[in-house]
Write an enzyme that holds these catalytic residues in place. Structure first.
Site, PDB file in Angstrom:
ATOM      1  N   GLU A 235      -2.892   5.442  -1.082  1.00  0.00           N
ATOM      2  CA  GLU A 235      -3.797   4.639  -0.250  1.00  0.00           C
ATOM      3  C   GLU A 235      -4.615   5.491   0.722  1.00  0.00           C
ATOM      4  OE1 GLU A 235      -1.386   0.521   0.172  1.00  0.00           O
ATOM      5  OE2 GLU A 235      -0.589   2.154   1.374  1.00  0.00           O
TER       6      GLU A 235
HETATM    7  C1  ACM Z   1       2.992   2.659  -1.113  1.00  0.00           C
HETATM    8  O1  ACM Z   1       3.580   1.598  -1.246  1.00  0.00           O
HETATM    9  N1  ACM Z   1       1.890   2.726  -0.393  1.00  0.00           N
HETATM   10  C2  ACM Z   1       3.481   3.874  -1.733  1.00  0.00           C
END
Ligand code: ACM
Length: 529
Positions: free
Chosen positions: A320
């Site tokens: 992310e």
């Molecule tokens: C995640 O759940 N951002 C690895």
């Protein structure tokens, strides 16, 4: 199942009545266990024992002896309880042979003896006076049986972490992935950069509702961090339980706590005023990976991590990571041109390349392999050496397969259903926790690791892991409620061969673990009990 049926059938032939396996409430289910009905080994107060295998096996044996009522007298060989070395067994395998007169525990390595003791401890929790006469052989399906705890969002502290490590040990889990940094908090002392914890470990407001609700200011800053002494204490505690600790420093996304602490080094806009993130979800204020000083700071941090965490893997995050700030940053635009790519994810991989190259200059004992979340596959992983491991979470099965096809090792941590921070029931009274979905114990249990994986890629799959994100989990009691008993379901997927796993059988066994939870004052979800 087949092996158990065979054992049961052959014993029936000998006209020996046999109990069904669920009467031995061992979790994870052992590979092979046969019990002789009605026969027991009575635990008296004057036991003798012998231990082969050196000091570390003796320490494991002592943990068993400490569970027994009397004092155990040691002998150089023989005795009623015997720990014997069997070099033919795998590194985590063990066998237990209990007759009416003796207990023989065999393994090749201390870890195998430790797992044998965990198995016996589960039996003793049912009955302190006697053990069933039985033969058991056991070894794990996967070498990686992990649990990840996010302490960036909430800080649980040493005592709670030790309680969780004890639960992991009970269920023969062997990898603790410690998510120590995030936008909302930096939780590990780094001596060269004290502001990471002076500034980055404390926030002045807190989200109490969903992401649409504004954070409320707090009377006192919220936070906390582990000193390097604390870290050493936890790593040693885990090691005594045959658990390796893998730290995660999540870079270059999820770094606002660090950026707010050292904007002059890390920020894409160094003049901007930054504060720790107090919402759920992610911020686009990521680290400027094209700034050589930011790269140097990450190397310095790695220099401090390596001696603290002897395990051969370090996790550098990679999930992310928005690229919007890089796209308008001169240094980032130029660096992407230099590497000849137009994919900003490659800028992230270029940064990892520098870190990987740096680690490879270190002496053998300080070498570490890198683990990343699966978004890294959106870049050109050929920029990195192929000894990286991909932790597959989003679209996990597909991502893991893609990693394996690229020649990379992979660990299955499917968001659904292995994010055991999500609700485990749709009951209106369920506490609010991280994540919008609901995964019951059954759903978690029924995930099948490595479904439809071609044989030639099997060796790339290291194992399974449950993850726990703590945005809405302020304390250890709620943490325990959410992981128990679902962590045990994941542990069984990591240990027991798939064709022997059955949810109904698991429920019968795990129901009998309530006395263990009660004796340890562990909170647990009552739904299936
Ligand atoms: C995640 O759940 N951002 C690895």
């Amino acid at each position: 199942m087949k092996r158990i049926r065979l054992v049961i059938a052959s014993m029936a032939l000998l006209l020996m009545p046999v109990l069904a396996k669920a009467t031995v409430p061992i979790v994870p289910l052992p590979v092979s266990v046969s019990v002789e009905e009605g026969k027991t080994f009575r635990i008296n107060r004057a036991l003798t024992a012998s231990v082969q295998g050196g000091d570390s096996v003796k320490r494991v044996a002592d943990t068993l002896f400490s569970m027994l009522p009397g004092k155990v007298k040691m002998k150089s060989k023989g005795g009623v309880i015997r720990f014997v070395t069997n070099a033919d067994l795998g590194p985590e395998a063990y066998s237990i042979d209990i007759t009416a007169k003796n207990i023989t525990i065999a393994a090749s390595r201390p870890a195998g003896f430790f797992y044998a003791v965990q198995t016996i401890s589960q039996l003793l929790a049912q009955n302190k006076e006697s053990l069933p006469v039985m033969k058991l052989t056991d070894e794990p399906r996967f070498g990686w049986r992990g649990f990840m705890l996010d302490e960036g969002r909430h800080f649980f502290g040493k005592d709670e972490v030790k309680r969780i490590l004890d639960v992991m040990a009970l269920y023969k889990m062997n990898r603790f992935h410690w998510h120590l940094t995030d936008d909302q908090g930096w939780r590990i002392e780094i001596k060269k950069y004290p502001r990471l914890t002076e500034v980055g470990a404390w926030r002045s407001s807190e989200v109490l509702g969903w992401d649409t609700i504004k954070p409320v200011p707090l009377d006192e800053p919220y936070g906390g961090f582990y000193t390097q002494d604390d870290i050493r204490e936890i790593v040693a505690y885990a090691k005594d339980r045959f658990i390796e600790v893998m730290p995660e420093i999540d870079v270059p996304g999820h770094t606002l706590a660090a950026v707010a602490s050292y904007p002059e080094i890390l920020a894409c806009e160094p003049k901007k005023k930054y504060e720790l993130w107090e919402y759920q979800g992610i911020t686009d204020d990521v680290m400027n990976v094209a700034n050589p000083e930011a790269v140097q700071m990450t190397k310095d941090i790695i220099d401090e991590l390596i001696p603290l965490f002897p395990f051969e893997y370090i996790h550098l995050g990679g999930d992310e990571c928005p690229t919007s700030k890089w796209k308008v940053n001169e240094q980032c635009i130029n660096r992407l041109k230099e590497i000849g790519s137009d994919n900003y994810r490659d800028l992230q991989l270029d940064y990892y390349r520098k870190l990987q190259d740096y680690i490879k200059t270190k002496p053998e004992s300080e070498q570490r392999k890198l683990v990343f979340w699966n978004e890294v596959l959106h870049g050109n992983t050929k920029m990195l050496d192929d000894d990286i491991t991909i932790m597959a979470w989003v679209g996990a099965d597909k991502a893991a397969l893609e990693a394996a096809n690229r020649g990379l090792e992979t660990i299955l941590t499917p968001q659904i259903p292995y994010y055991i921070n999500r609700k485990q029931s749709t009951d209106p009274g369920e506490p609010h926790t991280q994540g919008r979905g609901t995964e019951t114990v059954e759903v978690v249990y029924n995930y099948v690791p490595m479904k439809n994986v071609p044989d030639n890629l099997n060796s790339k799959y290291k194992g399974v892991q449950a993850n726990f994100w703590s945005e809405y989990v302020p304390d250890g009691k709620l943490l325990e409620y959410l992981i128990l008993p679902r962590l045990a379901a994941v542990a069984e997927a990591g240990w027991t061969p798939q064709d022997q796993r059955s949810y109904t059988d698991f429920v019968e066994r795990i129901r009998r673990h309530v006395p263990i939870y009660k004796s340890r004052n562990l909170n647990y979800a009552p739904h299936i009990f």
